[in-house]
Design an enzyme around this catalytic site. Sequence first.
Site, PDB file in Angstrom:
ATOM      1  CG  HIS A 155      19.280   0.451  -6.323  1.00 16.98           C
ATOM      2  ND1 HIS A 155      19.220   1.620  -7.043  1.00 16.98           N
ATOM      3  CD2 HIS A 155      18.558  -0.455  -7.030  1.00 16.98           C
ATOM      4  CE1 HIS A 155      18.470   1.437  -8.125  1.00 16.98           C
ATOM      5  NE2 HIS A 155      18.071   0.176  -8.151  1.00 16.98           N
ATOM      6  CE  LYS A 282      40.108   1.170  11.533  1.00 16.14           C
ATOM      7  NZ  LYS A 282      40.262   2.616  11.358  1.00 16.14           N
TER       8      LYS A 282
END
Length: 458
Positions: A155, A282
């Site tokens: 999960h 970035k």
Amino acid sequence: MKLWGGRFQRDTEKTVDDFQSSLPFDKRLYRQDIRASLAHAAMLGKQGIISDDEMKAILNGLAEILLNFEKGAIDAAGDAEDIHMLVEELLTERIGEAGKKLHTGRSRNDQVALDMRLYAMKTCDETADKLKALCETLLSLAQKHAGDIMPGYTHLQRAQPITLGHWFLCWFEMHLRDLERVRHAKDAADNMPLGAGALAGTTYSLDRDFVRVGLKMSALCRNSLDAVSDRDFLLDYLHAASVGMMHLSRLCEELVLWNTTEFGFITLDDRYATGSSMMPQKKNPDVAELIRGKTGRVYGDLMALMTVMKGLPLAYGKDMQEDKESFFDARDTYTACLDIIRPLLETGTFHTDIMHKGALNGFTNATDLADYLVGKGTPFRDAHAISGQVVAYCLGKGCALHDLSLKEFRRFANVTDEDVYEAIALENCINRRKVLGGPATGNVLKEVELGKVRLRAY
Ligand code: ARG
């Protein structure tokens, strides 16, 4: 006039020619088409269906045409309908009357089925080589990182400690199965259809097995209708490629996630990352994202051909010409992704220190604490509850399990002894899991060796 123009009074419209031509995309079959024609012509000669001289002229003519294709000296942008027509036209141009005999006992329906089978077999070999190379990379990374502890997730929540080596072996297993699927797709393609004619076989005394042997194929298609009517062998590859892309996509999803500042598990090499046109800071994992994205496209190729084939009446229908672009696209996409994933992994820096901390601070050893208490005679359900309470206590204190004093442990379970620290040490948690398939370092190293042997079978 068209090669089939005898029964027509008027030429086809130019728009129809353009609409139905497959030459712009099936020209890439020229090697398979010529190879198949060489085998067919040799058989026609051997059977005395054409004379020796005619056979020789055809074989020489085809060999020259192949050479010219390889040299880039053939204009495949002309107005031939498809690669089969183009080769036949070129042959007749070159050698005259004998060229017109090549198509004896053959239809484009069995011809195109054979070309696609040969092309699919070659594609399977190429894909298998690339998968093998990827599997080798995964094994060597597994070996390198057999002892590097990281949190395993369910999960996307930190669950239990594993090693990075164990993680690499997971991808090895998946891609090894993909290799098996590709091998199966090759077997499926490996049946020789010539002799089926248009649909109902032929009256000439063809030696089908001679052609099969000449093409180094394993078996003959055993029903002429089936031989020209199915493309299931292409679907087998498309399915293998779709599952393979699904695996690559999941691997890439982890890389994208791990490359975030939040995870920090990997730094991609500058050569395999890209920047932003606006945001100077970035460094994006575009390669991994693109592989993830291209997966959809390969699924699309599979669905396209599945849908083309659905409900088609026997035998050949021109619908089947639509097999090519889907197949070629899936092949090109899958092999390009297999090529680039390897250096992406090999040049990445895996931050094993951050992974280790993640495992340490994520209570990934809480199950081991419960197991420890079980070892001291506590029923598992109670041990589970106690370990949960200890975790809650640590969360409140902002510490990890191993930071607690023995006194603190005993407050929750008085059976706890000094040996609890051994029990919850991550190395021990990992190395106790030496059940076959488990993450123990020794296991991973053994599986790497075994993996090399398994890989050699392909
Ligand atoms: N270009 C065609 C294809 O790819 C070749 C077979 C054509 N056969 C025919 N009967 N029109 O399917």
